[in-house]
Motif scaffolding. Sequence first.
Motif, PDB file in Angstrom:
ATOM      1  N   THR A   9       0.841  -1.194   0.000  1.00 14.99           N
ATOM      2  CA  THR A   9       0.000   0.000   0.000  1.00 14.99           C
ATOM      3  C   THR A   9       0.879   1.248   0.000  1.00 14.99           C
ATOM      4  O   THR A   9       1.708   1.432   0.891  1.00 14.99           O
ATOM      5  N   THR A  10       0.712   2.091  -1.009  1.00 17.74           N
ATOM      6  CA  THR A  10       1.444   3.354  -1.092  1.00 17.74           C
ATOM      7  C   THR A  10       0.459   4.507  -0.928  1.00 17.74           C
ATOM      8  O   THR A  10      -0.759   4.309  -0.866  1.00 17.74           O
ATOM      9  N   VAL A  11       1.000   5.726  -0.884  1.00 16.68           N
ATOM     10  CA  VAL A  11       0.117   6.892  -0.791  1.00 16.68           C
ATOM     11  C   VAL A  11      -0.737   7.010  -2.047  1.00 16.68           C
ATOM     12  O   VAL A  11      -1.841   7.573  -2.001  1.00 16.68           O
ATOM     13  N   LEU A  12      -0.262   6.460  -3.170  1.00 14.84           N
ATOM     14  CA  LEU A  12      -1.066   6.478  -4.395  1.00 14.84           C
ATOM     15  C   LEU A  12      -2.301   5.599  -4.257  1.00 14.84           C
ATOM     16  O   LEU A  12      -3.385   5.952  -4.730  1.00 14.84           O
ATOM     17  N   HIS A  13      -2.154   4.444  -3.642  1.00 17.50           N
ATOM     18  CA  HIS A  13      -3.306   3.571  -3.432  1.00 17.50           C
ATOM     19  C   HIS A  13      -4.330   4.227  -2.506  1.00 17.50           C
ATOM     20  O   HIS A  13      -5.538   4.121  -2.731  1.00 17.50           O
ATOM     21  N   LYS A  14      -3.826   4.890  -1.470  1.00 22.49           N
ATOM     22  CA  LYS A  14      -4.727   5.623  -0.573  1.00 22.49           C
ATOM     23  C   LYS A  14      -5.444   6.745  -1.319  1.00 22.49           C
ATOM     24  O   LYS A  14      -6.652   6.967  -1.166  1.00 22.49           O
ATOM     25  N   GLY A  15      -4.677   7.473  -2.129  1.00 27.21           N
ATOM     26  CA  GLY A  15      -5.262   8.572  -2.872  1.00 27.21           C
ATOM     27  C   GLY A  15      -6.266   8.108  -3.905  1.00 27.21           C
ATOM     28  O   GLY A  15      -7.295   8.761  -4.128  1.00 27.21           O
ATOM     29  N   LEU A  16      -5.991   6.979  -4.539  1.00 26.05           N
ATOM     30  CA  LEU A  16      -6.910   6.443  -5.536  1.00 26.05           C
ATOM     31  C   LEU A  16      -8.230   6.035  -4.897  1.00 26.05           C
ATOM     32  O   LEU A  16      -9.309   6.330  -5.425  1.00 26.05           O
ATOM     33  N   LYS A  17      -8.156   5.383  -3.760  1.00 22.38           N
ATOM     34  CA  LYS A  17      -9.374   4.977  -3.069  1.00 22.38           C
ATOM     35  C   LYS A  17     -10.236   6.184  -2.714  1.00 22.38           C
ATOM     36  O   LYS A  17     -11.457   6.188  -2.915  1.00 22.38           O
ATOM     37  N   LYS A  18      -9.604   7.228  -2.224  1.00 24.89           N
ATOM     38  CA  LYS A  18     -10.325   8.448  -1.868  1.00 24.89           C
ATOM     39  C   LYS A  18     -10.922   9.120  -3.101  1.00 24.89           C
ATOM     40  O   LYS A  18     -12.064   9.599  -3.070  1.00 24.89           O
ATOM     41  N   GLN A  19     -10.155   9.128  -4.189  1.00 29.27           N
ATOM     42  CA  GLN A  19     -10.618   9.758  -5.430  1.00 29.27           C
ATOM     43  C   GLN A  19     -11.850   9.048  -5.988  1.00 29.27           C
ATOM     44  O   GLN A  19     -12.827   9.678  -6.407  1.00 29.27           O
ATOM     45  N   VAL A  20     -11.815   7.719  -5.994  1.00 30.59           N
ATOM     46  CA  VAL A  20     -12.941   6.943  -6.503  1.00 30.59           C
ATOM     47  C   VAL A  20     -14.168   7.124  -5.617  1.00 30.59           C
ATOM     48  O   VAL A  20     -15.294   7.277  -6.102  1.00 30.59           O
ATOM     49  N   ALA A  21     -13.977   7.097  -4.303  1.00 25.32           N
ATOM     50  CA  ALA A  21     -15.098   7.283  -3.388  1.00 25.32           C
ATOM     51  C   ALA A  21     -15.750   8.651  -3.577  1.00 25.32           C
ATOM     52  O   ALA A  21     -16.988   8.768  -3.609  1.00 25.32           O
ATOM     53  N   ASN A  22     -14.934   9.688  -3.721  1.00 28.50           N
ATOM     54  CA  ASN A  22     -15.482  11.030  -3.945  1.00 28.50           C
ATOM     55  C   ASN A  22     -16.242  11.103  -5.255  1.00 28.50           C
ATOM     56  O   ASN A  22     -17.313  11.722  -5.346  1.00 28.50           O
ATOM     57  N   PHE A  23     -15.695  10.475  -6.281  1.00 26.31           N
ATOM     58  CA  PHE A  23     -16.354  10.497  -7.588  1.00 26.31           C
ATOM     59  C   PHE A  23     -17.719   9.812  -7.540  1.00 26.31           C
ATOM     60  O   PHE A  23     -18.684  10.260  -8.156  1.00 26.31           O
ATOM     61  N   LEU A  24     -17.812   8.709  -6.791  1.00 26.73           N
ATOM     62  CA  LEU A  24     -19.067   7.967  -6.693  1.00 26.73           C
ATOM     63  C   LEU A  24     -20.003   8.524  -5.633  1.00 26.73           C
ATOM     64  O   LEU A  24     -21.127   8.055  -5.494  1.00 26.73           O
ATOM     65  N   ILE A  26      -4.933   6.416 -13.140  1.00 29.49           N
ATOM     66  CA  ILE A  26      -6.365   6.508 -12.845  1.00 29.49           C
ATOM     67  C   ILE A  26      -6.686   7.808 -12.113  1.00 29.49           C
ATOM     68  O   ILE A  26      -7.672   8.496 -12.431  1.00 29.49           O
ATOM     69  N   ILE A  27      -5.858   8.159 -11.131  1.00 27.19           N
ATOM     70  CA  ILE A  27      -6.072   9.411 -10.392  1.00 27.19           C
ATOM     71  C   ILE A  27      -6.045  10.600 -11.342  1.00 27.19           C
ATOM     72  O   ILE A  27      -6.926  11.472 -11.308  1.00 27.19           O
ATOM     73  N   SER A  28      -5.047  10.647 -12.209  1.00 32.63           N
ATOM     74  CA  SER A  28      -4.918  11.759 -13.151  1.00 32.63           C
ATOM     75  C   SER A  28      -6.087  11.797 -14.124  1.00 32.63           C
ATOM     76  O   SER A  28      -6.609  12.866 -14.442  1.00 32.63           O
ATOM     77  N   ALA A  29      -6.489  10.623 -14.612  1.00 31.16           N
ATOM     78  CA  ALA A  29      -7.582  10.566 -15.573  1.00 31.16           C
ATOM     79  C   ALA A  29      -8.887  11.060 -14.961  1.00 31.16           C
ATOM     80  O   ALA A  29      -9.655  11.797 -15.600  1.00 31.16           O
ATOM     81  N   ILE A  30      -9.157  10.673 -13.714  1.00 34.39           N
ATOM     82  CA  ILE A  30     -10.372  11.143 -13.044  1.00 34.39           C
ATOM     83  C   ILE A  30     -10.360  12.655 -12.919  1.00 34.39           C
ATOM     84  O   ILE A  30     -11.376  13.329 -13.144  1.00 34.39           O
ATOM     85  N   LYS A  31      -9.203  13.221 -12.575  1.00 34.26           N
ATOM     86  CA  LYS A  31      -9.111  14.676 -12.458  1.00 34.26           C
ATOM     87  C   LYS A  31      -9.397  15.358 -13.792  1.00 34.26           C
ATOM     88  O   LYS A  31     -10.066  16.394 -13.843  1.00 34.26           O
ATOM     89  N   VAL A  32      -8.900  14.757 -14.885  1.00 31.98           N
ATOM     90  CA  VAL A  32      -9.099  15.364 -16.196  1.00 31.98           C
ATOM     91  C   VAL A  32     -10.564  15.344 -16.601  1.00 31.98           C
ATOM     92  O   VAL A  32     -11.139  16.366 -16.973  1.00 31.98           O
ATOM     93  N   PHE A  33     -11.185  14.191 -16.532  1.00 36.49           N
ATOM     94  CA  PHE A  33     -12.552  14.169 -17.047  1.00 36.49           C
ATOM     95  C   PHE A  33     -13.563  14.775 -16.087  1.00 36.49           C
ATOM     96  O   PHE A  33     -14.672  15.121 -16.472  1.00 36.49           O
ATOM     97  N   LEU A  34     -13.191  14.966 -14.830  1.00 37.43           N
ATOM     98  CA  LEU A  34     -14.058  15.757 -13.955  1.00 37.43           C
ATOM     99  C   LEU A  34     -14.017  17.228 -14.357  1.00 37.43           C
ATOM    100  O   LEU A  34     -15.005  17.950 -14.253  1.00 37.43           O
ATOM    101  N   GLY A  35     -12.844  17.660 -14.853  1.00 31.14           N
ATOM    102  CA  GLY A  35     -12.714  19.057 -15.249  1.00 31.14           C
ATOM    103  C   GLY A  35     -13.143  19.337 -16.672  1.00 31.14           C
ATOM    104  O   GLY A  35     -13.650  20.408 -16.983  1.00 31.14           O
ATOM    105  N   GLU A  36     -12.954  18.323 -17.570  1.00 29.61           N
ATOM    106  CA  GLU A  36     -13.242  18.555 -18.981  1.00 29.61           C
ATOM    107  C   GLU A  36     -14.449  17.790 -19.486  1.00 29.61           C
ATOM    108  O   GLU A  36     -14.765  17.823 -20.671  1.00 29.61           O
ATOM    109  N   ASP A  37     -15.126  17.064 -18.587  1.00 29.47           N
ATOM    110  CA  ASP A  37     -16.359  16.377 -18.958  1.00 29.47           C
ATOM    111  C   ASP A  37     -16.140  15.351 -20.056  1.00 29.47           C
ATOM    112  O   ASP A  37     -16.873  15.295 -21.043  1.00 29.47           O
ATOM    113  N   GLY A  38     -15.110  14.535 -19.896  1.00 26.65           N
ATOM    114  CA  GLY A  38     -14.868  13.490 -20.878  1.00 26.65           C
ATOM    115  C   GLY A  38     -15.982  12.471 -20.942  1.00 26.65           C
ATOM    116  O   GLY A  38     -16.229  11.869 -21.989  1.00 26.65           O
ATOM    117  N   THR A  39     -16.683  12.257 -19.813  1.00 25.53           N
ATOM    118  CA  THR A  39     -17.787  11.313 -19.824  1.00 25.53           C
ATOM    119  C   THR A  39     -18.884  11.775 -20.750  1.00 25.53           C
ATOM    120  O   THR A  39     -19.606  10.972 -21.320  1.00 25.53           O
TER     121      THR A  39
END
Length: 383
Positions: A83-98, A261-274
Amino acid sequence: MDKDCFEHPKASAPDTLFDVVERYSNDNNKTLKRTTRIRRCLNLGSYNYLGFAASDEYCTPRVIDSLNKYSPSTCSGRVDGGTTVLHKGLKKQVANFLGKQDAIVFGMGYVTNSAILPVLIGKGGLIISDSLNHNSIVNDSMVHEDLEQKFVFSSTTVSLYSICLFNNVHFENKRWSFNNKFIETKMERSYQREKKDWRKCNGKVRDYGEKKSQERLLTWHNNRFTGSNIEKNVELIQYLKYTCPARLYSTSMSPPVAEQIISAIKVFLGEDGTSRVRENSNFLRSELQKMGFEVLGDNDSPVMPIMLYNPAKVIAFSRECLNQIVAVVIVAFPATPLLLGRARICLSASHTKEELVKALEVISQVGDLVGVKYFGAEPKKQQ
Protein backbone atom coordinates in the motif's frame (compact mmCIF):
# COMPACT_ATOMS: atom_id res chain seq x y z
CA MET A 1 -13.55 -20.64 -36.26
CA ASP A 2 -10.70 -19.28 -38.39
CA LYS A 3 -7.76 -17.93 -36.40
CA ASP A 4 -7.11 -14.94 -38.63
CA CYS A 5 -10.03 -13.05 -37.02
CA PHE A 6 -8.58 -13.29 -33.51
CA GLU A 7 -5.43 -12.31 -31.61
CA HIS A 8 -4.29 -9.69 -34.10
CA PRO A 9 -0.85 -8.46 -32.92
CA LYS A 10 -0.72 -4.70 -32.32
CA ALA A 11 2.28 -2.42 -32.80
CA SER A 12 1.11 0.77 -31.08
CA ALA A 13 -0.92 2.12 -28.18
CA PRO A 14 -4.70 1.34 -28.33
CA ASP A 15 -5.69 4.87 -29.34
CA THR A 16 -8.52 5.71 -31.76
CA LEU A 17 -6.09 4.78 -34.55
CA PHE A 18 -3.60 1.97 -34.05
CA ASP A 19 -1.21 -0.27 -35.98
CA VAL A 20 -2.23 -3.86 -36.70
CA VAL A 21 0.51 -6.28 -37.74
CA GLU A 22 -0.26 -8.10 -40.97
CA ARG A 23 -0.07 -11.91 -41.00
CA TYR A 24 -0.18 -14.63 -43.64
CA SER A 25 -0.86 -18.36 -43.77
CA ASN A 26 0.20 -21.18 -46.08
CA ASP A 27 -2.15 -23.78 -44.57
CA ASN A 28 -5.63 -22.22 -44.70
CA ASN A 29 -5.21 -20.33 -41.41
CA LYS A 30 -4.22 -23.33 -39.31
CA THR A 31 -1.06 -21.39 -38.50
CA LEU A 32 -0.35 -17.70 -39.00
CA LYS A 33 2.99 -15.94 -39.42
CA ARG A 34 3.66 -12.29 -38.75
CA THR A 35 5.15 -9.98 -41.34
CA THR A 36 6.99 -6.70 -40.92
CA ARG A 37 4.10 -4.81 -42.50
CA ILE A 38 1.55 -2.90 -40.43
CA ARG A 39 -1.86 -1.53 -41.24
CA ARG A 40 -3.09 1.70 -39.64
CA CYS A 41 -6.70 1.01 -38.58
CA LEU A 42 -9.59 2.80 -36.94
CA ASN A 43 -9.85 1.18 -33.51
CA LEU A 44 -13.39 0.11 -32.54
CA GLY A 45 -12.42 -2.70 -30.19
CA SER A 46 -10.36 -1.40 -27.25
CA TYR A 47 -11.64 -0.57 -23.76
CA ASN A 48 -10.36 2.99 -24.09
CA TYR A 49 -13.71 4.52 -23.16
CA LEU A 50 -12.40 7.81 -21.81
CA GLY A 51 -9.55 8.19 -24.27
CA PHE A 52 -6.56 7.88 -21.93
CA ALA A 53 -4.84 4.89 -23.57
CA ALA A 54 -2.26 6.99 -25.43
CA SER A 55 0.13 9.70 -24.25
CA ASP A 56 -1.33 13.03 -23.21
CA GLU A 57 0.07 16.22 -21.78
CA TYR A 58 -1.48 15.85 -18.31
CA CYS A 59 -1.47 12.17 -17.30
CA THR A 60 1.69 10.87 -18.96
CA PRO A 61 4.25 13.07 -17.11
CA ARG A 62 2.67 12.20 -13.77
CA VAL A 63 2.71 8.49 -14.55
CA ILE A 64 6.40 8.65 -15.52
CA ASP A 65 7.21 10.46 -12.27
CA SER A 66 5.38 7.80 -10.25
CA LEU A 67 7.26 5.07 -12.14
CA ASN A 68 10.58 6.63 -11.19
CA LYS A 69 9.51 7.08 -7.58
CA TYR A 70 7.65 3.84 -6.80
CA SER A 71 8.85 1.36 -9.50
CA PRO A 72 6.50 -0.72 -11.67
CA SER A 73 5.38 -3.01 -8.84
CA THR A 74 5.03 -3.01 -5.07
CA CYS A 75 5.99 -6.72 -5.01
CA SER A 76 3.56 -7.23 -2.16
CA GLY A 77 -0.11 -7.53 -1.32
CA ARG A 78 -2.13 -4.61 0.00
CA VAL A 79 -2.29 -5.97 3.55
CA ASP A 80 1.47 -6.51 3.70
CA GLY A 81 3.81 -3.96 2.11
CA GLY A 82 1.85 -3.16 -1.01
CA THR A 83 0.00 0.00 0.00
CA THR A 84 1.44 3.35 -1.09
CA VAL A 85 0.12 6.89 -0.79
CA LEU A 86 -1.07 6.48 -4.39
CA HIS A 87 -3.31 3.57 -3.43
CA LYS A 88 -4.73 5.62 -0.57
CA GLY A 89 -5.26 8.57 -2.87
CA LEU A 90 -6.91 6.44 -5.54
CA LYS A 91 -9.37 4.98 -3.07
CA LYS A 92 -10.32 8.45 -1.87
CA GLN A 93 -10.62 9.76 -5.43
CA VAL A 94 -12.94 6.94 -6.50
CA ALA A 95 -15.10 7.28 -3.39
CA ASN A 96 -15.48 11.03 -3.95
CA PHE A 97 -16.35 10.50 -7.59
CA LEU A 98 -19.07 7.97 -6.69
CA GLY A 99 -20.37 10.09 -3.82
CA LYS A 100 -19.51 7.41 -1.26
CA GLN A 101 -17.63 7.47 2.04
CA ASP A 102 -15.28 4.67 1.04
CA ALA A 103 -14.28 2.52 -1.93
CA ILE A 104 -12.24 -0.52 -2.86
CA VAL A 105 -10.38 -0.72 -6.19
CA PHE A 106 -9.16 -3.74 -8.16
CA GLY A 107 -6.90 -3.84 -11.17
CA MET A 108 -9.29 -5.57 -13.56
CA GLY A 109 -12.99 -6.22 -14.05
CA TYR A 110 -12.58 -10.01 -14.12
CA VAL A 111 -11.16 -10.00 -10.60
CA THR A 112 -13.86 -7.62 -9.41
CA ASN A 113 -16.60 -9.98 -10.52
CA SER A 114 -15.09 -13.36 -9.74
CA ALA A 115 -13.57 -12.45 -6.36
CA ILE A 116 -16.09 -10.10 -4.75
CA LEU A 117 -19.42 -11.76 -5.45
CA PRO A 118 -18.67 -15.13 -3.80
CA VAL A 119 -17.57 -13.29 -0.66
CA LEU A 120 -20.82 -11.35 -0.46
CA ILE A 121 -23.23 -14.18 -1.15
CA GLY A 122 -22.49 -16.42 1.80
CA LYS A 123 -24.14 -19.67 2.81
CA GLY A 124 -27.72 -20.20 1.73
CA GLY A 125 -27.64 -17.47 -0.90
CA LEU A 126 -29.43 -17.07 -4.20
CA ILE A 127 -28.01 -15.88 -7.53
CA ILE A 128 -30.24 -14.89 -10.42
CA SER A 129 -27.92 -14.59 -13.39
CA ASP A 130 -28.34 -13.19 -16.90
CA SER A 131 -27.76 -15.87 -19.53
CA LEU A 132 -25.46 -13.42 -21.38
CA ASN A 133 -23.22 -12.78 -18.39
CA HIS A 134 -19.45 -12.71 -18.78
CA ASN A 135 -17.43 -15.71 -17.68
CA SER A 136 -16.12 -13.77 -14.68
CA ILE A 137 -19.67 -13.51 -13.31
CA VAL A 138 -20.52 -17.11 -14.10
CA ASN A 139 -17.44 -18.28 -12.19
CA ASP A 140 -18.48 -16.50 -9.00
CA SER A 141 -21.09 -19.15 -8.30
CA MET A 142 -19.15 -22.11 -9.66
CA VAL A 143 -16.47 -21.66 -7.00
CA HIS A 144 -18.95 -21.13 -4.18
CA GLU A 145 -19.77 -24.42 -2.46
CA ASP A 146 -22.27 -22.94 -0.01
CA LEU A 147 -24.53 -21.46 -2.69
CA GLU A 148 -28.09 -22.61 -2.14
CA GLN A 149 -29.44 -22.04 -5.66
CA LYS A 150 -28.69 -20.34 -8.95
CA PHE A 151 -31.25 -19.43 -11.61
CA VAL A 152 -30.33 -18.25 -15.09
CA PHE A 153 -32.76 -15.96 -16.89
CA SER A 154 -33.09 -14.82 -20.48
CA SER A 155 -34.72 -11.67 -21.83
CA THR A 156 -38.09 -13.45 -21.95
CA THR A 157 -38.14 -14.64 -18.33
CA VAL A 158 -38.47 -11.34 -16.56
CA SER A 159 -40.42 -13.06 -13.79
CA LEU A 160 -37.11 -14.24 -12.38
CA TYR A 161 -36.38 -10.63 -11.49
CA SER A 162 -39.57 -10.55 -9.51
CA ILE A 163 -38.90 -13.50 -7.25
CA CYS A 164 -36.05 -11.66 -5.56
CA LEU A 165 -38.49 -9.19 -4.06
CA PHE A 166 -39.72 -11.74 -1.53
CA ASN A 167 -38.18 -13.40 1.50
CA ASN A 168 -39.86 -16.63 0.53
CA VAL A 169 -39.73 -17.49 -3.17
CA HIS A 170 -42.13 -19.69 -5.10
CA PHE A 171 -40.38 -21.20 -8.10
CA GLU A 172 -40.60 -24.53 -9.94
CA ASN A 173 -43.31 -25.69 -7.51
CA LYS A 174 -40.96 -25.23 -4.58
CA ARG A 175 -40.83 -22.75 -1.75
CA TRP A 176 -37.40 -21.21 -1.22
CA SER A 177 -36.01 -19.02 1.52
CA PHE A 178 -32.62 -17.37 1.01
CA ASN A 179 -30.27 -15.40 3.22
CA ASN A 180 -28.73 -13.20 0.53
CA LYS A 181 -30.05 -12.51 -2.96
CA PHE A 182 -28.21 -11.33 -6.02
CA ILE A 183 -29.36 -10.30 -9.45
CA GLU A 184 -26.56 -10.28 -12.01
CA THR A 185 -27.10 -8.44 -15.27
CA LYS A 186 -24.86 -7.66 -18.23
CA MET A 187 -24.10 -4.45 -20.11
CA GLU A 188 -25.52 -5.95 -23.30
CA ARG A 189 -28.93 -6.33 -21.70
CA SER A 190 -31.33 -3.44 -22.14
CA TYR A 191 -31.51 -2.87 -18.41
CA GLN A 192 -33.80 0.14 -18.38
CA ARG A 193 -36.41 -1.57 -20.54
CA GLU A 194 -36.43 -4.76 -18.50
CA LYS A 195 -36.47 -2.92 -15.18
CA LYS A 196 -40.01 -1.77 -15.99
CA ASP A 197 -41.11 -5.42 -16.14
CA TRP A 198 -39.80 -6.50 -12.75
CA ARG A 199 -43.30 -6.57 -11.29
CA LYS A 200 -44.73 -8.68 -14.12
CA CYS A 201 -44.87 -12.41 -13.65
CA ASN A 202 -46.32 -14.89 -16.16
CA GLY A 203 -48.24 -12.15 -17.94
CA LYS A 204 -49.94 -10.94 -14.77
CA VAL A 205 -49.16 -7.74 -12.91
CA ARG A 206 -48.81 -8.29 -9.19
CA ASP A 207 -48.99 -5.58 -6.57
CA TYR A 208 -46.03 -6.09 -4.28
CA GLY A 209 -46.69 -2.92 -2.32
CA GLU A 210 -43.79 -1.20 -0.59
CA LYS A 211 -42.68 -4.13 1.54
CA LYS A 212 -38.92 -4.55 1.44
CA SER A 213 -36.83 -7.54 2.38
CA GLN A 214 -34.65 -7.25 5.47
CA GLU A 215 -32.02 -9.39 3.79
CA ARG A 216 -29.29 -8.21 1.43
CA LEU A 217 -30.70 -7.72 -2.08
CA LEU A 218 -28.06 -6.54 -4.53
CA THR A 219 -28.02 -6.00 -8.25
CA TRP A 220 -24.66 -6.37 -9.96
CA HIS A 221 -24.97 -4.33 -13.16
CA ASN A 222 -21.98 -3.24 -15.24
CA ASN A 223 -19.56 -3.89 -12.35
CA ARG A 224 -21.53 -1.67 -9.94
CA PHE A 225 -23.90 -2.44 -7.10
CA THR A 226 -27.42 -1.08 -6.86
CA GLY A 227 -30.21 -2.03 -4.51
CA SER A 228 -31.25 -1.92 -0.88
CA ASN A 229 -28.80 -1.62 2.01
CA ILE A 230 -25.93 -0.42 -0.19
CA GLU A 231 -26.14 2.86 1.68
CA LYS A 232 -24.04 1.09 4.29
CA ASN A 233 -21.05 1.67 2.08
CA VAL A 234 -18.36 1.84 4.76
CA GLU A 235 -19.44 -1.43 6.39
CA LEU A 236 -19.48 -3.21 3.03
CA ILE A 237 -16.01 -1.96 2.07
CA GLN A 238 -14.56 -2.88 5.45
CA TYR A 239 -16.00 -6.37 5.11
CA LEU A 240 -14.46 -6.80 1.66
CA LYS A 241 -11.06 -5.55 2.82
CA TYR A 242 -10.72 -8.43 5.25
CA THR A 243 -12.48 -11.21 3.34
CA CYS A 244 -11.85 -10.75 -0.40
CA PRO A 245 -8.99 -13.05 -1.52
CA ALA A 246 -8.09 -10.78 -4.43
CA ARG A 247 -7.16 -8.05 -1.96
CA LEU A 248 -5.57 -10.28 0.66
CA TYR A 249 -3.35 -12.47 -1.49
CA SER A 250 -2.65 -10.77 -4.83
CA THR A 251 0.01 -8.17 -5.55
CA SER A 252 -1.40 -4.68 -5.26
CA MET A 253 -2.07 -2.50 -8.27
CA SER A 254 1.00 -1.11 -10.00
CA PRO A 255 1.68 2.41 -8.63
CA PRO A 256 1.94 4.00 -12.12
CA VAL A 257 -1.47 2.49 -12.93
CA ALA A 258 -2.91 4.02 -9.78
CA GLU A 259 -1.46 7.39 -10.73
CA GLN A 260 -2.88 7.08 -14.25
CA ILE A 261 -6.37 6.51 -12.84
CA ILE A 262 -6.07 9.41 -10.39
CA SER A 263 -4.92 11.76 -13.15
CA ALA A 264 -7.58 10.57 -15.57
CA ILE A 265 -10.37 11.14 -13.04
CA LYS A 266 -9.11 14.68 -12.46
CA VAL A 267 -9.10 15.36 -16.20
CA PHE A 268 -12.55 14.17 -17.05
CA LEU A 269 -14.06 15.76 -13.96
CA GLY A 270 -12.71 19.06 -15.25
CA GLU A 271 -13.24 18.55 -18.98
CA ASP A 272 -16.36 16.38 -18.96
CA GLY A 273 -14.87 13.49 -20.88
CA THR A 274 -17.79 11.31 -19.82
CA SER A 275 -20.08 13.57 -21.84
CA ARG A 276 -18.00 13.05 -24.98
CA VAL A 277 -18.13 9.28 -24.76
CA ARG A 278 -21.88 9.46 -24.13
CA GLU A 279 -22.42 11.65 -27.16
CA ASN A 280 -20.25 9.44 -29.36
CA SER A 281 -22.03 6.31 -28.15
CA ASN A 282 -25.54 7.61 -28.67
CA PHE A 283 -24.68 8.96 -32.12
CA LEU A 284 -23.15 5.71 -33.38
CA ARG A 285 -25.86 3.53 -31.83
CA SER A 286 -28.64 5.61 -33.32
CA GLU A 287 -27.08 5.61 -36.80
CA LEU A 288 -26.45 1.86 -36.74
CA GLN A 289 -30.06 1.21 -35.80
CA LYS A 290 -31.27 3.51 -38.57
CA MET A 291 -29.24 1.43 -41.03
CA GLY A 292 -31.08 -1.73 -39.98
CA PHE A 293 -28.57 -3.37 -37.65
CA GLU A 294 -29.69 -5.12 -34.47
CA VAL A 295 -27.77 -3.35 -31.70
CA LEU A 296 -28.01 -4.50 -28.07
CA GLY A 297 -27.49 -2.54 -24.87
CA ASP A 298 -28.61 0.75 -23.38
CA ASN A 299 -28.26 4.28 -24.60
CA ASP A 300 -25.16 6.05 -23.21
CA SER A 301 -23.19 2.78 -23.13
CA PRO A 302 -19.97 2.79 -25.20
CA VAL A 303 -20.27 -0.98 -25.65
CA MET A 304 -22.45 -1.85 -28.65
CA PRO A 305 -22.95 -5.50 -29.66
CA ILE A 306 -24.06 -5.77 -33.32
CA MET A 307 -25.80 -9.11 -33.75
CA LEU A 308 -24.46 -11.16 -36.67
CA TYR A 309 -25.81 -14.62 -35.72
CA ASN A 310 -24.51 -16.83 -38.57
CA PRO A 311 -20.96 -18.10 -37.77
CA ALA A 312 -19.85 -17.63 -41.37
CA LYS A 313 -21.11 -14.04 -41.35
CA VAL A 314 -19.21 -13.36 -38.14
CA ILE A 315 -15.94 -14.27 -39.84
CA ALA A 316 -16.80 -12.40 -43.02
CA PHE A 317 -17.78 -9.25 -41.09
CA SER A 318 -14.42 -9.15 -39.30
CA ARG A 319 -12.38 -9.72 -42.45
CA GLU A 320 -14.21 -7.19 -44.58
CA CYS A 321 -14.01 -4.48 -41.91
CA LEU A 322 -10.27 -5.04 -41.56
CA ASN A 323 -9.87 -4.89 -45.34
CA GLN A 324 -11.30 -1.37 -45.13
CA ILE A 325 -8.95 -0.52 -42.20
CA VAL A 326 -11.59 -0.64 -39.51
CA ALA A 327 -10.69 -3.00 -36.65
CA VAL A 328 -13.61 -4.59 -34.79
CA VAL A 329 -13.81 -7.32 -32.18
CA ILE A 330 -16.06 -10.30 -32.88
CA VAL A 331 -17.43 -12.59 -30.21
CA ALA A 332 -18.36 -16.10 -31.27
CA PHE A 333 -18.69 -19.67 -30.03
CA PRO A 334 -17.74 -20.82 -27.41
CA ALA A 335 -17.86 -17.34 -25.81
CA THR A 336 -21.47 -17.11 -27.06
CA PRO A 337 -23.95 -19.75 -28.18
CA LEU A 338 -23.20 -20.96 -31.71
CA LEU A 339 -25.90 -18.88 -33.40
CA LEU A 340 -25.54 -15.72 -31.30
CA GLY A 341 -22.24 -14.41 -32.68
CA ARG A 342 -21.76 -10.65 -32.70
CA ALA A 343 -19.38 -7.79 -33.30
CA ARG A 344 -18.69 -5.81 -30.12
CA ILE A 345 -18.05 -2.16 -30.82
CA CYS A 346 -16.24 -0.23 -28.06
CA LEU A 347 -16.14 3.55 -28.42
CA SER A 348 -13.87 6.16 -26.86
CA ALA A 349 -14.29 9.77 -25.87
CA SER A 350 -11.35 10.54 -28.14
CA HIS A 351 -13.09 9.32 -31.30
CA THR A 352 -13.81 12.30 -33.55
CA LYS A 353 -17.04 12.82 -35.47
CA GLU A 354 -15.14 12.24 -38.72
CA GLU A 355 -13.85 8.91 -37.45
CA LEU A 356 -17.34 7.82 -36.43
CA VAL A 357 -18.74 8.79 -39.82
CA LYS A 358 -15.97 6.75 -41.48
CA ALA A 359 -16.81 3.79 -39.23
CA LEU A 360 -20.49 4.02 -40.15
CA GLU A 361 -19.70 4.08 -43.86
CA VAL A 362 -17.54 0.96 -43.62
CA ILE A 363 -19.88 -0.95 -41.30
CA SER A 364 -22.84 -0.13 -43.52
CA GLN A 365 -21.05 -1.35 -46.66
CA VAL A 366 -19.90 -4.53 -44.93
CA GLY A 367 -23.37 -5.06 -43.48
CA ASP A 368 -24.86 -4.97 -46.97
CA LEU A 369 -22.15 -7.24 -48.35
CA VAL A 370 -22.44 -9.84 -45.60
CA GLY A 371 -26.20 -9.53 -45.15
CA VAL A 372 -26.53 -8.68 -41.47
CA LYS A 373 -28.98 -5.76 -41.61
CA TYR A 374 -31.91 -7.63 -40.13
CA PHE A 375 -34.28 -4.66 -39.94
CA GLY A 376 -35.49 -2.26 -42.59
CA ALA A 377 -33.33 0.82 -42.91
CA GLU A 378 -34.88 4.15 -41.93
CA PRO A 379 -35.52 6.38 -44.97
CA LYS A 380 -32.98 9.19 -45.25
CA LYS A 381 -34.36 12.66 -44.63
CA GLN A 382 -34.01 15.20 -47.38
CA GLN A 383 -31.53 17.93 -46.61
